[in-house]
Design a protein around this motif. Structure first.
Motif, PDB file in Angstrom:
ATOM      1  N   UNK A  55       0.844  -1.198   0.000  1.00 40.26           N
ATOM      2  CA  UNK A  55       0.000   0.000   0.000  1.00 40.26           C
ATOM      3  C   UNK A  55       0.875   1.243   0.000  1.00 40.26           C
ATOM      4  N   UNK A  56       0.367   2.285  -0.629  1.00 37.25           N
ATOM      5  CA  UNK A  56       1.112   3.539  -0.736  1.00 37.25           C
ATOM      6  C   UNK A  56       0.791   4.411   0.476  1.00 37.25           C
ATOM      7  N   UNK A  57       1.798   4.841   1.238  1.00 34.24           N
ATOM      8  CA  UNK A  57       1.488   5.730   2.375  1.00 34.24           C
ATOM      9  C   UNK A  57       1.001   7.089   1.865  1.00 34.24           C
ATOM     10  N   UNK A  58      -0.101   7.544   2.385  1.00 34.56           N
ATOM     11  CA  UNK A  58      -0.665   8.848   1.996  1.00 34.56           C
ATOM     12  C   UNK A  58      -0.943   9.636   3.272  1.00 34.56           C
ATOM     13  N   UNK A  59      -0.479  10.888   3.291  1.00 34.74           N
ATOM     14  CA  UNK A  59      -0.699  11.725   4.482  1.00 34.74           C
ATOM     15  C   UNK A  59      -2.161  12.149   4.566  1.00 34.74           C
ATOM     16  N   UNK A  60      -2.736  11.988   5.745  1.00 41.93           N
ATOM     17  CA  UNK A  60      -4.154  12.319   5.944  1.00 41.93           C
ATOM     18  C   UNK A  60      -4.296  13.180   7.193  1.00 41.93           C
ATOM     19  N   UNK A  61      -5.056  14.262   7.091  1.00 43.16           N
ATOM     20  CA  UNK A  61      -5.352  15.095   8.264  1.00 43.16           C
ATOM     21  C   UNK A  61      -6.803  14.884   8.655  1.00 43.16           C
ATOM     22  N   UNK A  62      -7.026  14.705   9.950  1.00 37.02           N
ATOM     23  CA  UNK A  62      -8.406  14.623  10.438  1.00 37.02           C
ATOM     24  C   UNK A  62      -8.840  16.035  10.806  1.00 37.02           C
ATOM     25  N   UNK A  63      -9.829  16.533  10.117  1.00 38.26           N
ATOM     26  CA  UNK A  63     -10.283  17.905  10.330  1.00 38.26           C
ATOM     27  C   UNK A  63     -11.490  17.937  11.268  1.00 38.26           C
ATOM     28  N   UNK A  64     -12.191  16.818  11.340  1.00 34.18           N
ATOM     29  CA  UNK A  64     -13.393  16.733  12.178  1.00 34.18           C
ATOM     30  C   UNK A  64     -13.163  15.582  13.155  1.00 34.18           C
ATOM     31  N   UNK A  65     -13.155  15.899  14.430  1.00 36.24           N
ATOM     32  CA  UNK A  65     -12.730  14.885  15.412  1.00 36.24           C
ATOM     33  C   UNK A  65     -13.744  13.777  15.654  1.00 36.24           C
ATOM     34  N   UNK A  66     -14.875  13.829  14.954  1.00 40.20           N
ATOM     35  CA  UNK A  66     -15.783  12.668  14.992  1.00 40.20           C
ATOM     36  C   UNK A  66     -15.193  11.527  14.167  1.00 40.20           C
ATOM     37  N   UNK A  67     -14.297  11.880  13.203  1.00 38.67           N
ATOM     38  CA  UNK A  67     -13.630  10.841  12.389  1.00 38.67           C
ATOM     39  C   UNK A  67     -12.617  10.128  13.289  1.00 38.67           C
ATOM     40  N   UNK A  68     -12.732   8.807  13.367  1.00 39.76           N
ATOM     41  CA  UNK A  68     -11.861   8.033  14.252  1.00 39.76           C
ATOM     42  C   UNK A  68     -12.491   7.833  15.623  1.00 39.76           C
ATOM     43  N   UNK A  69     -13.618   8.488  15.885  1.00 39.86           N
ATOM     44  CA  UNK A  69     -14.368   8.298  17.133  1.00 39.86           C
ATOM     45  C   UNK A  69     -15.765   7.782  16.782  1.00 39.86           C
TER      46      UNK A  69
END
Ligand SMILES: O=c1ccn([C@H]2C[C@H](O)[C@@H](COP(=O)(O)OP(=O)(O)OP(=O)(O)O)O2)c(=O)[nH]1
Ligand SMILES: [Mg+2]
Length: 156
Positions: A7-21
């Motif tokens: 898999x290709x590493x791709x930088x990702x920013x979480x802008x909304x803290x509901x993502x991952x919760x």
């Protein structure tokens, strides 16, 4: 099956803290999935009226960085076929140098209003290889059997 190492590493920013919760981190749903579902990250329910288009934040941004790659935003087939929820731009194209929020243009092409609830998976993100062209200006092309024929030239 694609090994994690492939898999290709791709930088990702979480802008909304509901993502991952409350809402899952973006990921492939199955081993063979081509697309990663994107969640609707607005504050409240949103009604998309027939014929209307709404721009919906996904709560993330990605920096692809490698110009030999892009991402596309595509409709989910169930939403598009059953409910007429497709994309206002038909296909979204994410440039490798784009660093802003990933947005989904949601178009209700049906006759019925459709309610999107925060966290709903509204579209999918597909990474694809890109070839950038360098144009060589010429006066003529080597002839081919097709030549200038197109747009149904070969019949139905
Ligand atoms: O569905 C989409 C389509 C695009 N984008 C972002 C990423 C993309 O890199 C940028 C620009 O998209 P595009 O080049 O398709 O739009 P444009 O109208 O040509 O805008 P620009 O002049 O900024 O390139 O907008 C999205 O977030 N969602
Ligand atoms: Mg552009």
């Amino acid at each position: 099956m694609i090994n994690d190492l492939d898999k290709k590493p791709i930088k990702l920013k979480i802008l909304d803290h509901r993502i991952g919760n409350e809402f899952p981190l973006p990921d492939y749903a199955t081993l063979g999935s081509a697309g990663i579902d994107l969640c609707a990250c607005m504050g409240t329910e949103l009604v998309v009226e027939p014929g209307e288009t709404q721009l919906i934040p996904t709560g993330i941004s990605v920096f692809i960085e490698d110009p030999k790659l892009c991402a596309t935003i595509l409709p989910r087939s169930g939403l598009g076929h059953k409910h007429g929820i497709v994309l206002g731009n038909l296909v979204g194209l994410i440039d490798s140098d784009y660093q802003g929020p990933l947005m989904v243009s949601c178009w209700n092409r049906s006759q019925k209003s459709y309610t999107i609830t925060p966290g709903d998976r509204i579209a999918q993100l597909v990474f694809l290889p890109v070839v950038q062209a360098e144009f060589e200006i010429v006066n003529s092309f080597e002839s081919t059997r097709r030549g200038l024929g197109g747009f149904g030239h070969t019949g139905n």
